[in-house]
Design a protein around this motif. Structure first.
Motif, PDB file in Angstrom:
ATOM      1  N   ALA A 162       0.848  -1.189   0.000  1.00 25.06           N
ATOM      2  CA  ALA A 162       0.000   0.000   0.000  1.00 25.06           C
ATOM      3  C   ALA A 162       0.878   1.232   0.000  1.00 25.06           C
ATOM      4  O   ALA A 162       2.026   1.206   0.433  1.00 25.06           O
ATOM      5  CB  ALA A 162      -0.891  -0.006   1.250  1.00 25.06           C
ATOM      6  N   PRO A 163       0.358   2.363  -0.529  1.00 24.96           N
ATOM      7  CA  PRO A 163       1.166   3.584  -0.551  1.00 24.96           C
ATOM      8  C   PRO A 163       1.519   4.031   0.857  1.00 24.96           C
ATOM      9  O   PRO A 163       0.760   3.823   1.801  1.00 24.96           O
ATOM     10  CB  PRO A 163       0.241   4.613  -1.230  1.00 24.96           C
ATOM     11  CG  PRO A 163      -0.865   3.819  -1.851  1.00 24.96           C
ATOM     12  CD  PRO A 163      -0.975   2.546  -1.100  1.00 24.96           C
TER      13      PRO A 163
ATOM     14  N   ALA B  63       9.654   0.215  -4.958  1.00 19.25           N
ATOM     15  CA  ALA B  63      10.505  -0.087  -3.801  1.00 19.25           C
ATOM     16  C   ALA B  63      11.852   0.634  -3.911  1.00 19.25           C
ATOM     17  O   ALA B  63      12.375   1.164  -2.922  1.00 19.25           O
ATOM     18  CB  ALA B  63      10.706  -1.592  -3.680  1.00 19.25           C
ATOM     19  N   VAL B  64      12.422   0.660  -5.129  1.00 19.77           N
ATOM     20  CA  VAL B  64      13.694   1.368  -5.319  1.00 19.77           C
ATOM     21  C   VAL B  64      13.507   2.864  -5.061  1.00 19.77           C
ATOM     22  O   VAL B  64      14.344   3.499  -4.404  1.00 19.77           O
ATOM     23  CB  VAL B  64      14.237   1.132  -6.747  1.00 19.77           C
ATOM     24  CG1 VAL B  64      15.476   1.992  -6.994  1.00 19.77           C
ATOM     25  CG2 VAL B  64      14.573  -0.337  -6.957  1.00 19.77           C
TER      26      VAL B  64
ATOM     27  N   GLY C 262       6.557  11.120  -6.395  1.00 19.36           N
ATOM     28  CA  GLY C 262       6.023  10.162  -5.437  1.00 19.36           C
ATOM     29  C   GLY C 262       6.247   8.731  -5.889  1.00 19.36           C
ATOM     30  O   GLY C 262       6.493   8.458  -7.070  1.00 19.36           O
ATOM     31  N   SER C 263       6.154   7.804  -4.949  1.00 24.70           N
ATOM     32  CA  SER C 263       6.339   6.388  -5.279  1.00 24.70           C
ATOM     33  C   SER C 263       5.286   5.901  -6.260  1.00 24.70           C
ATOM     34  O   SER C 263       5.531   4.991  -7.061  1.00 24.70           O
ATOM     35  CB  SER C 263       6.286   5.544  -4.000  1.00 24.70           C
ATOM     36  OG  SER C 263       7.318   5.919  -3.123  1.00 24.70           O
ATOM     37  N   ASP C 264       4.080   6.505  -6.214  1.00 26.49           N
ATOM     38  CA  ASP C 264       3.005   6.049  -7.093  1.00 26.49           C
ATOM     39  C   ASP C 264       3.220   6.475  -8.544  1.00 26.49           C
ATOM     40  O   ASP C 264       2.445   6.097  -9.421  1.00 26.49           O
ATOM     41  CB  ASP C 264       1.647   6.558  -6.599  1.00 26.49           C
ATOM     42  CG  ASP C 264       1.593   8.081  -6.482  1.00 26.49           C
ATOM     43  OD1 ASP C 264       2.653   8.723  -6.662  1.00 26.49           O
ATOM     44  OD2 ASP C 264       0.505   8.608  -6.214  1.00 26.49           O
ATOM     45  N   GLU C 265       4.267   7.245  -8.815  1.00 23.84           N
ATOM     46  CA  GLU C 265       4.566   7.597 -10.199  1.00 23.84           C
ATOM     47  C   GLU C 265       5.355   6.493 -10.905  1.00 23.84           C
ATOM     48  O   GLU C 265       5.613   6.585 -12.108  1.00 23.84           O
ATOM     49  CB  GLU C 265       5.324   8.929 -10.247  1.00 23.84           C
ATOM     50  CG  GLU C 265       4.490  10.093  -9.703  1.00 23.84           C
ATOM     51  CD  GLU C 265       5.095  11.447  -9.973  1.00 23.84           C
ATOM     52  OE1 GLU C 265       5.315  11.760 -11.156  1.00 23.84           O
ATOM     53  OE2 GLU C 265       5.346  12.194  -9.012  1.00 23.84           O
ATOM     54  N   PHE C 266       5.721   5.443 -10.160  1.00 26.23           N
ATOM     55  CA  PHE C 266       6.406   4.280 -10.731  1.00 26.23           C
ATOM     56  C   PHE C 266       5.422   3.114 -10.703  1.00 26.23           C
ATOM     57  O   PHE C 266       4.907   2.752  -9.643  1.00 26.23           O
ATOM     58  CB  PHE C 266       7.678   3.960  -9.953  1.00 26.23           C
ATOM     59  CG  PHE C 266       8.720   5.042 -10.072  1.00 26.23           C
ATOM     60  CD1 PHE C 266       9.712   4.949 -11.035  1.00 26.23           C
ATOM     61  CD2 PHE C 266       8.681   6.156  -9.256  1.00 26.23           C
ATOM     62  CE1 PHE C 266      10.659   5.959 -11.172  1.00 26.23           C
ATOM     63  CE2 PHE C 266       9.615   7.173  -9.379  1.00 26.23           C
ATOM     64  CZ  PHE C 266      10.608   7.074 -10.339  1.00 26.23           C
TER      65      PHE C 266
END
Length: 635
Positions: free
Chosen positions: A453-454, A519-520, A508-512
Motif C-alpha cells: 500500500a502507498p 521499492a527502489v 512520489g512512489s506512485d509515479e512508478f
C-alpha cells in the motif's frame, strides 16, 4: 580403453579456436567494453545479459549463475559432451590432427558417442544429396520444381533423397565403419526382421541442423501414393536430436536474426526455403512439434531481448492455425519481444504465396501488422454473437482465463482493457477485476497480492519501506515503454543524480508503476533523495542500499547502479526527457482514473463531487499540456 589426447594437442586446439567464435554459434554477443563481449546466458534464464566472454583470455563467466571456464568447458556444458569429445570436435573444425597416448587410436571405437552420431548424420546427408541426382529421384526433383525450387536451392538447403530400397543407407554407413548399434541409436536405421534397415525410404530429405551447424536429424516427405507412412516423418528422439529443442533453418538464419533482432516462425521446411529465397533470411520452423518454451530459449539468446525485437508467426488461418496461435500466445510472455501474426491471402503458406504472387508478396507478408494477442483473442470472441448480452458474457467467460494466464500484472491489465473493447463491454474495470480474480484463484492464493500500500502522507517512511512486501520475482515487462522509461530514470537517479536532482526527489512512489521500481524509489527517498548524491556519490549509494527491505530489492538497486544507459548522450536533455515521460504518464493515469470513476457512477454522482472531479481533470489536462509544450522546464 581410449588413449589420452596429447597435452600439446589440447593446447593447440585451445589456441586455434577463438572462444568468441564458438560462443557466437549459440548466442548473440555484443560489446561489453574493456575488450569483453556480453550476451544472454545459455545456462540459465535471464532478461539482462550477465554472461561475459573475454577473447583475449579465452574465458567466459556468467555473473548470474557463476558458470565459467574456457572454450572446452563451454562446449562441454552446453552440448553435454566429455572433455575428449569436445577436443575432437574442435580439432576437426580447426584441421588439427590429434595424437593419442597410451596405445594406438581407433576412431571407430574410441570417439565419443555424440561425435560418432553427428558424423553418421553428416555422411548420411551427403549420401542423400548424391541420391537426389539419380534417376529414381526424378519424382523428388519434380516435387521441388513444382514448388519453385531449382537445383541451386536444393543444394543450398542440403535437400536429398532416400532410395526406396530396404537398406541402401544402412549398407553404405556400415561400409564407412559405423556399427549396427550406432545406426540404430542415431535413428538413421531401425530394426528389421534380418537386422537393421533404413528408417527413411523413397522420400525427399531435409537435413535438420543444430545452432552450431551439425546435422542431428532429418525431416522426410513422402512422394508416392503407395507409401503408407505419414506425410512427414522425422528422426525419432535420440541422444543428439530432441524435436522440442531444434529449429529448422536456425543454422542459416541465426546471424540475420541476431543482426536484425527479428525472427519469422513458419510451419514447414518448404516455407523456410521460400522465405529465405525471397529474402526473408530470418525464417525458421519447428520440426514436427508445436512451438514451445525450449524454442523460445533458442531465439531469446539470439534476439538479446532488446526492446526492438520482433517475432512474427505465420500460422494458417484455419482451425489448426488458430489453435497453434492460441498455444503460442500462452508462451508469448516468455519473450521480451513484440510478437505478431501474419496470415497470407486465401490462407496460403509462404511457399504457395511465393509461387502464386512472387518474392515481394512473401516479404510483404511478414511485415508486422497484427499483434499475436489481438489475433488470439479475436479468434475466441469471434465465435460469439456480441450483439447480445448473453453472447458478450460467454465470450468473456472463454477469453478471460486465457488473459489471466499472463503473469506480468501490467501486461495483463493492458490486454484485459483491450479485451473489453473487442467484446464491447464499456466497463473496462469490471473486465480487469474479473481477470485479476481468475489469476489469483489460479495461483491458489486468493486475496489482493498486488503489492504494498502507498506510504501514509507524512508518516514514518522508514517503517513503511521496511514492512512493504516486495515480490520475490519482480514483475517487470521489458516491452512496456513505461517500465523502460522508469528503469532509465532510476538508473539516472542512482548513477547520475546531478542530472535529475532536485526534480526527481519531488516524485512520489506512485509515479512508478512496477512494484519493484516503487521499492527502489522508496529506498532513494529513505536515503535522503537523489540530492544526497551530489556531495558524495559512493556514500549516497551505500545509504540507498542500507535502506533496502530485502535482498531482492538490494540486488535490483545494485543492478541499476551498474547497468549501462540506453541513450548515446547522457546529459541534462536526456534526463529531462525521462523526467517528463514518467510524470506525464502519471498525470495521464490520474486523469483516466477520475474519468473512469465518473463513468461508472453515471447519473448517481453528487453535484459537488462531479464539479470537483471535473475541475481536477481540467487542471491535470492543463498541466499535461504544459509538460508536452515546455518539457522539463514545466516540472
Amino acid at each position: 580403453m581410449a588413449g589420452r589426447i596429447n597435452d600439446d594437442d589440447v593446447k593447440a586446439v585451445r589456441d586455434a579456436v577463438p572462444i568468441d567464435a564458438v560462443v557466437s554459434e549459440y548466442l548473440q554477443l555484443r560489446n561489453a567494453g574493456g575488450g569483453n563481449l556480453k550476451g544472454l546466458c545459455p545456462f540459465h534464464d535471464e532478461k539482462s545479459p550477465s554472461f561475459q566472454v573475454s577473447p583475449s583470455k579465452g574465458l567466459f563467466h556468467c555473473f548470474g549463475c557463476q558458470e565459467g571456464g574456457d572454450t572446452i568447458a563451454f562446449v562441454q556444458k552446453i552440448d553435454h559432451l566429455t572433455f575428449a569429445e569436445v577436443v575432437e570436435r574442435l580439432a576437426a573444425k580447426a584441421g588439427i590432427t590429434l595424437r593419442y597416448e597410451e596405445g594406438g587410436y581407433n576412431p571407430s571405437h574410441q570417439r565419443g558417442e555424440r561425435i560418432r552420431l553427428v558424423e553418421a548424420h553428416k555422411v548420411a546427408a551427403e549420401f542423400y544429396v548424391d541420391q537426389l541426382n539419380g534417376p529414381e529421384a526424378e519424382i523428388g526433383r519434380k516435387f521441388l520444381a513444382d514448388r519453385g525450387f531449382d537445383q541451386a536451392a536444393a543444394a543450398h538447403f542440403g535437400v536429398g533423397y532416400s532410395p526406396a530400397g530396404w537398406d541402401h543407407l544402412t549398407r553404405f554407413l556400415r561400409g564407412k565403419g559405423f556399427s549396427d548399434k550406432e545406426l540404430i541409436t542415431s535413428g538413421l536405421s531401425q530394426d528389421g526382421r534380418r537386422g537393421p534397415i533404413d528408417r527413411f525410404r523413397g522420400r525427399l530429405m531435409w537435413p535438420i541442423r543444430d545452432t552450431a551447424g551439425d546435422v542431428v536429424g532429418f525431416g522426410a516427405r513422402k512422394l508416392r501414393d503407395d507409401d503408407n507412412g505419414p506425410k512427414y516423418l522425422n528422426t525419432p528422439e535420440t541422444p543428439i536430436y530432441k524435436k522440442s529443442q531444434v529449429l529448422y533453418g536456425i543454422d542459416l538464419a541465426k546471424k540475420d536474426i541476431a543482426k536484425s533482432s527479428r525472427a519469422v516462425v513458419v510451419e514447414g521446411y518448404t516455407d523456410v526455403m521460400a522465405c529465405h529465397l525471397a529474402g526473408v533470411t530470418t525464417a525458421i520452423a519447428t520440426c514436427g512439434t508445436a512451438f514451445g518454451g525450449d524454442h523460445i530459449k533458442i531465439l531469446r539468446r539470439l534476439l538479446m531481448d532488446n526492446g526492438s525485437a520482433r517475432v512474427i508467426f505465420t500460422f494458417d488461418g484455419d482451425a489448426a492455425g488458430q489453435k497453434a496461435a492460441l498455444r503460442a500466445f500462452e508462451d508469448d510472455q516468455k519473450f521480451a519481444a513484440e510478437t505478431y501474426i501474419a496470415i497470407a491471402p486465401d490462407n496460403m503458406d509462404p511457399c504457395d504465396l511465393r509461387l502464386v504472387k512472387g518474392d515481394d508478396a512473401v516479404r510483404d507478408l511478414v511485415e508486422p501488422r497484427t499483434p499475436l494477442f489481438e489475433f488470439a483473442l479475436r479468434q475466441i470472441v469471434g465465435r460469439y454473437d456480441l450483439e447480445t448480452p448473453a453472447g458478450r458474457a460467454a465470450a468473456l467467460d472463454e477469453a478471460a482465463p486465457v488473459v489471466a494466464k499472463i503473469k506480468t500484472g501490467s501486461v495483463q491489465r493492458e490486454v484485459a482493457v483491450q479485451l473489453a473493447g473487442f467484446i464491447g463491454i464499456l466497463d473496462q474495470e469490471y473486465v480487469v477485476h474479473r481477470i485479476n480474480q481468475l489469476a489469483q484463484w489460479a495461483r491458489g492464493r486468493g486475496g489482493d497480492r498486488r503489492g504494498p500500500a502507498p506510504a501514509a502522507r507524512g508518516g514514518a517512511r522508514h517503517q513503511q519501506v521496511q514492512a512493504a512486501p516486495v515480490p520475490s520475482g519482480p514483475a517487470l515487462n521489458l516491452r512496456s515503454p513505461a517500465h523502460r522509461t522508469e528503469r532509465e530514470l532510476l538508473k539516472l537517479a542512482l548513477q547520475r543524480p546531478e542530472l535529475v536532482a532536485p526534480a526527481f526527489d519531488a516524485y512520489g512512489s506512485d509515479e512508478f508503476t512496477a512494484p519493484p521500481y516503487t521499492a527502489v524509489r522508496e529506498c532513494i527517498a529513505e536515503a535522503g533523495g537523489a540530492e544526497q548524491g551530489l556531495a558524495d556519490s559512493r556514500e549516497y549509494l551505500v545509504r540507498v542500499l542500507d535502506a533496502t527491505p530485502n535482498e531482492s530489492v538490494r540486488k535490483l538497486i545494485t543492478e541499476l547502479a551498474v547497468e549501462v544507459f540506453h541513450g548515446k548522450s547522457i546529459d541534462e536533455t536526456y534526463a529531462g526527457e525521462h523526467l517528463v515521460k514518467v510524470r506525464l504518464r502519471a498525470v495521464d493515469r490520474r486523469i483516466n482514473d477520475v474519468q473512469s470513476s465518473l463513468a461508472r457512477l453515471g447519473s448517481n454522482v453528487a453535484p459537488d463531487h462531479l464539479a470537483a472531479a471535473q475541475n481536477e481533470v481540467w487542471v491535470l489536462q492543463q498541466y499535461a499540456q504544459t509538460l508536452r509544450n515546455h518539457g522539463a522546464d514545466a516540472l
